[in-house]
Scaffold this active site. Structure first.
Site, PDB file in Angstrom:
ATOM      1  N   GLU A  84       0.810  -1.216   0.000  1.00  0.00           N
ATOM      2  CA  GLU A  84       0.000   0.000   0.000  1.00  0.00           C
ATOM      3  C   GLU A  84       0.847   1.271   0.000  1.00  0.00           C
ATOM      4  O   GLU A  84       0.340   2.358  -0.295  1.00  0.00           O
ATOM      5  CB  GLU A  84      -0.932   0.010   1.220  1.00  0.00           C
ATOM      6  CG  GLU A  84      -2.102  -0.955   1.143  1.00  0.00           C
ATOM      7  CD  GLU A  84      -3.115  -0.580   0.074  1.00  0.00           C
ATOM      8  OE1 GLU A  84      -3.122   0.587  -0.363  1.00  0.00           O
ATOM      9  OE2 GLU A  84      -3.883  -1.460  -0.337  1.00  0.00           O
ATOM     10  N   GLU A 115       7.469 -22.243   7.397  1.00  0.00           N
ATOM     11  CA  GLU A 115       7.846 -21.378   8.522  1.00  0.00           C
ATOM     12  C   GLU A 115       8.775 -22.064   9.518  1.00  0.00           C
ATOM     13  O   GLU A 115       9.333 -21.415  10.404  1.00  0.00           O
ATOM     14  CB  GLU A 115       6.611 -20.887   9.257  1.00  0.00           C
ATOM     15  CG  GLU A 115       5.877 -21.961  10.037  1.00  0.00           C
ATOM     16  CD  GLU A 115       4.695 -21.398  10.817  1.00  0.00           C
ATOM     17  OE1 GLU A 115       4.764 -21.444  12.058  1.00  0.00           O
ATOM     18  OE2 GLU A 115       3.736 -20.915  10.201  1.00  0.00           O
TER      19      GLU A 115
END
Length: 294
Positions: A84, A115
């Site tokens: 953004e 992960e």
């Protein structure tokens, strides 16, 4: 006993023991009420958050980057915040980067086991050519994700600044970071589902870090996003309205200067406030380190 049992994000919330038998209205009210814990957690960590904003701001001023690193929800939130920033502040896509365990495909589909390997965190930072000027922000609600720890360890090894954001006290990742935020919103309504309050807490922290870091480098005038990139019709109209708000001119005048300024909101504002032409406005901004000074 499982090590997870003692982590805040894994504890059961006594208020939601009967979640499966509550009415819809009762459960909606409960989930709304539980969000108050998010704000309290942020208030408790406000000094740490402010310090980190100072750190990231200084890094940007010196040409460094902000790199978010996380897995699952934490990684996705980092990417959301990073992507953004270019349209909002006209920064390069490499200024704020979001990395997620398992790569871009993990944004829409979980990558099993990604992960759990700390080496993957290091490898992802090597791919972006991390330098000592950069800031690595490791995000893990549980505070123990190996991928994040691996990234922080590598960042430390090249003397990049490191920050850990978790939602549990005495988080493991905090010991791998120069600075940390341990914002604890309380146990989730759905036990262990850290996409809920923990995710909201992390998102708000990232909002604060990125927004105020951009303020510090002149991307904001008053409370206006004067470096917005007008990539669609809505943003073109917002750009003209920002010019009106910042200078007090009418819409037609704002539209005229928007075009004269080569569609740069910031340049248009400087032209109006200083009664100057395009080239002079650019020179004024350069002199003021890209800040608008009225």
């Amino acid at each position: 006993m499982s090590m997870l049992k003692n982590i805040n994000t894994e504890k059961r919330n006594p208020r939601s023991f009967n979640l499966d038998s509550m009415s819809v209205q009762e459960s909606v009210n409960l989930m709304i009420d539980e969000e108050y814990g998010v704000i309290e957690a942020l208030k408790e960590q406000s000094l740490n958050i402010a310090k980190i904003v100072e750190v990231t701001s200084q890094a940007l001023k010196k040409g460094g980057r902000i790199v978010y690193v996380g897995a699952g929800t934490s990684g996705r939130l980092g990417i959301l915040d990073a992507v953004e920033c270019p349209p909002t502040f006209s920064v390069d896509y490499n200024t704020i980067i979001g990395l997620i365990a398992g790569g871009e495909k993990a944004f829409i589909q979980a990558q099993e086991g990604a992960e759990d390997n700390p080496d993957f965190g290091k490898e992802d930072l090597l791919k972006i050519n991390l330098t000592a000027k950069d800031v690595v922000i490791g995000i893990a609600a549980s505070g123990r994700t190996p991928y994040v720890i691996g990234a922080l360890e590598y960042a430390n090894s090249i003397e990049a600044t490191t920050i850990a954001i978790s939602c549990t006290k005495q988080a493991k990742i905090s010991s791998y970071a120069d600075y940390n935020i341990e914002a604890v919103p309380g146990p989730e309504v759905l036990t262990g589902s850290t996409r809920l309050k923990a995710g909201t807490t992390q998102k708000l922290i990232l909002n604060i870090i990125s927004t105020l870091s951009m303020v510090s480098v002149g991307k904001v005038y008053q409370n206006l996003m004067v470096d917005v990139k007008p990539t669609n019709e809505k943003l073109v109209e917002r750009s003209k309205n920002i010019i009106c708000e910042a200078t007090g001119v009418d819409y037609v005048t704002a539209q005229d200067f928007y075009m004269k300024a080569n569609k740069s909101v910031k340049v248009a504002i400087v032209m109006i406030l200083n009664d100057c032409d395009y080239e002079q406005a650019l020179a004024i901004l350069k002199k003021n380190n890209n800040f608008i000074k009225s």
